[in-house]
Enzyme design. Structure first.
Site, PDB file in Angstrom:
ATOM      1  N   ASP A 108      35.577 -20.798 -34.623  1.00 20.55           N
ATOM      2  CA  ASP A 108      36.686 -20.451 -33.750  1.00 20.55           C
ATOM      3  C   ASP A 108      36.575 -18.993 -33.312  1.00 20.55           C
ATOM      4  O   ASP A 108      35.931 -18.172 -33.982  1.00 20.55           O
ATOM      5  CB  ASP A 108      38.019 -20.643 -34.481  1.00 20.55           C
ATOM      6  CG  ASP A 108      38.366 -22.109 -34.725  1.00 20.55           C
ATOM      7  OD1 ASP A 108      37.679 -22.974 -34.163  1.00 20.55           O
ATOM      8  OD2 ASP A 108      39.327 -22.368 -35.484  1.00 20.55           O
ATOM      9  N   LYS A 149      39.010 -20.935 -28.474  1.00 19.39           N
ATOM     10  CA  LYS A 149      40.066 -21.583 -27.696  1.00 19.39           C
ATOM     11  C   LYS A 149      41.193 -20.590 -27.497  1.00 19.39           C
ATOM     12  O   LYS A 149      41.610 -19.904 -28.413  1.00 19.39           O
ATOM     13  CB  LYS A 149      40.600 -22.823 -28.418  1.00 19.39           C
ATOM     14  CG  LYS A 149      39.628 -23.991 -28.501  1.00 19.39           C
ATOM     15  CD  LYS A 149      40.307 -25.193 -29.151  1.00 19.39           C
ATOM     16  CE  LYS A 149      39.412 -26.421 -29.124  1.00 19.39           C
ATOM     17  NZ  LYS A 149      38.244 -26.266 -29.998  1.00 19.39           N
ATOM     18  N   MET A 167      51.531 -21.424 -32.834  1.00 17.39           N
ATOM     19  CA  MET A 167      51.229 -21.335 -31.389  1.00 17.39           C
ATOM     20  C   MET A 167      52.508 -21.360 -30.550  1.00 17.39           C
ATOM     21  O   MET A 167      52.584 -22.019 -29.521  1.00 17.39           O
ATOM     22  CB  MET A 167      50.298 -22.487 -30.978  1.00 17.39           C
ATOM     23  CG  MET A 167      48.981 -22.497 -31.740  1.00 17.39           C
ATOM     24  SD  MET A 167      48.014 -24.038 -31.528  1.00 17.39           S
ATOM     25  CE  MET A 167      48.972 -25.179 -32.543  1.00 17.39           C
TER      26      MET A 167
END
Length: 268
Positions: A39, A61, A173
């Site tokens: 990541d 991402k 998030m």
């Protein structure tokens, strides 16, 4: 006769950031890697634990912007393992909590690739611990729920029962949608005075814990310039966190926190 796959995939949780929070098993697994697919938010110090000769591929991402679509990541893992390599898929936190680990596990199994899951300290646990924030508390919360703040159709979600007396809600998030999340929770019956703590860059250098009330959450996020990665912890336990108070609105929360720490709060 089908040829046995000589490679394998390890889905590895790197923990919330600080390399010292990786598990012993995780460090050993990373030390076997011939390829690390990682990541974008992985601390460079964690990547340094991989063998010097291991290839590294970032599949970072960000909100609405992916370096590599998930289907291509799945195909990469399978292809490299079938070529005989030990592939470590390195993810922040735990690979099975908002990490798409289940999708990658299924892709490997469907292709006949041996796959192992090595859990990691989830962001919620690691970041809360750093802030001195118990997600459960005998007097305040006996249930915890993790949700994704990027969920589609936020206004159609029914979050009643996820936050309120006796419960803690942790939103991953949720920075970009913090104001909408607060509005939706209040519409579903959560008190505007419900304590909230924003945990920004937890366990990383420059980590911040910021106290708010639910009604003020959108303003506090904007005023503080909060950036991802960050978690929102919503519930009475949030009053216990070691956190800064930008609005000076919560002397009652600090009194409640002090009482809870010495066992004077009763009821949940």
């Amino acid at each position: 006769m089908t040829r046995r796959c000589e490679g394998r995939v390890i889905l590895l949780g790197a923990g919330p950031g600080d390399p010292d929070l990786m598990t012993v098993r995780g460090v050993k697994a990373l030390g076997q890697a011939q390829l690390v697919v990682h990541d974008g938010l992985i601390d460079p110090r964690v990547l340094d634990l991989a063998p010097e000769g291991a290839r590294r591929i970032s599949v970072a991402k960000r909100r609405d912007r992916h370096t590599m679509p998930q289907e291509e990541i799945n195909a990469l893992l399978v292809r490299e393992a079938l070529a005989g390599r030990i592939v470590v898929r390195l993810k922040g936190g735990d690979p099975m909590i908002f990490g798409r680990g289940g999708e990658e596990l299924a892709a490997c199994e469907a292709a006949g690739v041996p796959v192992e899951v090595v859990p990691g300290v989830s962001a919620a646990l690691g970041c809360a611990a750093e802030a001195g924030l118990p997600l459960t508390h005998r007097a305040l919360a006996s249930a915890v729920t993790f949700v994704a703040g990027t969920c589609q159709g936020l206004k159609e979600q029914d979050w009643r029962g996820l936050a309120g007396p006796g419960r803690t809600l942790v939103v991953y998030m949720g920075v970009a949608t913090a104001a909408a999340i607060a509005e939706k929770l209040m519409a579903d019956g959560v008190s505007p005075d419900m304590p909230v703590v924003i945990l920004e860059r937890g366990t990383h250098p420059g980590a911040r814990a910021i106290r708010s009330l639910l009604a003020d959450l959108g303003d506090v996020v904007a005023r503080a310039g909060v950036m991802s990665p960050a978690l929102l912890v919503i519930g009475r336990v949030a009053g216990l966190a070691r956190a800064e108070d930008l609005l000076g609105r919560s002397p009652g929360l600090r009194a409640m926190a002090q009482a809870a720490r010495i066992g004077e709060v009763t009821g949940a």
